[in-house]
Write a protein that holds these residues in place. Structure first.
Motif, PDB file in Angstrom:
ATOM      1  N   GLN A 107       0.827  -1.195   0.000  1.00  0.00           N
ATOM      2  CA  GLN A 107       0.000   0.000   0.000  1.00  0.00           C
ATOM      3  C   GLN A 107       0.872   1.259   0.000  1.00  0.00           C
ATOM      4  OE1 GLN A 107      -3.565  -0.330   0.076  1.00  0.00           O
ATOM      5  NE2 GLN A 107      -2.944  -2.438  -0.310  1.00  0.00           N
ATOM      6  N   SER A 112      -5.479   3.198  -3.207  1.00  0.00           N
ATOM      7  CA  SER A 112      -6.624   2.618  -2.515  1.00  0.00           C
ATOM      8  C   SER A 112      -6.559   1.093  -2.632  1.00  0.00           C
ATOM      9  CB  SER A 112      -7.923   3.144  -3.124  1.00  0.00           C
ATOM     10  OG  SER A 112      -8.000   2.831  -4.509  1.00  0.00           O
ATOM     11  N   TRP A 113      -7.448   0.447  -1.907  1.00  0.00           N
ATOM     12  CA  TRP A 113      -7.536  -1.021  -1.952  1.00  0.00           C
ATOM     13  C   TRP A 113      -7.808  -1.448  -3.388  1.00  0.00           C
ATOM     14  CZ3 TRP A 113      -6.397  -4.490   1.701  1.00  0.00           C
ATOM     15  CH2 TRP A 113      -6.853  -5.804   1.558  1.00  0.00           C
TER      16      TRP A 113
END
Length: 261
Positions: A107, A112-113
């Motif tokens: 990350q 973002s995810w």
């Protein structure tokens, strides 16, 4: 044999207690290495040094030829996945969220995810057999279930090298063999696996590189079929035994020669 992860002449201590002196080890790439030995012989201490949790007094642990201390934290976590002996989960965290923490090294503040993160978590939970626990709080799980959730978190990191300290703890015998089979399959796919194991018969069956330790040093290392014999078991574990072929795999199987009663 090539080795990205190495220890050279390292001295390891906790406070005033020296655990290992001038210990050297090459972790073979693409192999399943099992570290075995009696309690308090330095197995977990060595693993801690290999993942930078413990800094050697002397000598060097290196990854890709560079001192392991020179690697950035996230960069190192993208290479080495580590399962400690007694991991602690944050209060009230859920299973899927905990496994998702394995994606932290991938990350950034702006990212973002992603679909890759989602896929990694889903695959890791399925591989560890905890996908049916996704919505459960970790604190409600049994010891064996928690252990499999932690294993899923490490798998979700998708690192080329996995180091696990007693990963079969709390697992029943079925889940022990399923986990060791999974680690062997990851090895077959090209991953490097290092595990501290207490059951030497399991180590001989699943690992292709065995490191036998005693009193902070390496007594012997190599393929289990080449190094495991009754003399080694007596030297390392102070246990008289007979070593016979495992009837299923042909690998060395240790039968203690102790009398009943």
């Amino acid at each position: 044999m090539t080795a990205r992860l190495t220890a050279r002449e390292i001295t390891l201590r906790y406070g005033d207690r020296i655990v290992s002196t001038r210990l050297s080890l090459d972790v073979p790439d693409g192999a399943f290495t099992a570290i075995v030995g009696p309690n308090a012989c330095g197995k977990s201490t060595l693993l801690g040094a290999l993942v930078r949790l413990l800094r050697p007094d002397t000598g060097q642990v290196a990854l890709d030829g560079r001192d392991i201390g020179s690697h950035g934290t996230k960069a190192l976590a993208r290479q080495l996945g580590f399962l400690p002996q007694d991991p602690l989960a944050p209060e009230d965290i859920g299973v899927r969220r905990l496994v998702g923490r394995g994606r932290f090294p991938h990350q950034s503040l702006l990212a973002s995810w992603s679909a890759d993160d989602e896929e990694a978590v889903t695959e890791a939970m399925a591989a560890a057999g905890v996908d049916d626990l996704a919505d459960r709080p970790v604190r409600e799980l049994s010891g064996g279930q928690r252990q499999r959730v932690w294993i899923a978190m490490v798998l979700a990191q998708r690192t080329p090298c996995l180091l696990l300290d007693e990963p079969t703890s709390f697992l029943d015998i079925t889940h022990q063999y399923q986990l060791l089979g999974l680690l062997a399959r990851l090895r077959d796919e090209g991953r490097t696996v290092v595990a501290v194991l207490h059951d030497i018969n399991q180590a001989c069956r699943f690992a292709d590189h065995l490191v036998a330790m005693k009193a902070g040093g390496v007594v012997a290392e190599g393929n289990p079929g080449d190094i495991v014999n009754a003399a080694l078991i007596e030297e390392v574990f102070d246990l008289p035994s007979v070593v016979v072929p495992d009837p299923v795999t042909g690998t060395p199987m240790i039968v203690p020669a102790l009398q009943r009663g």
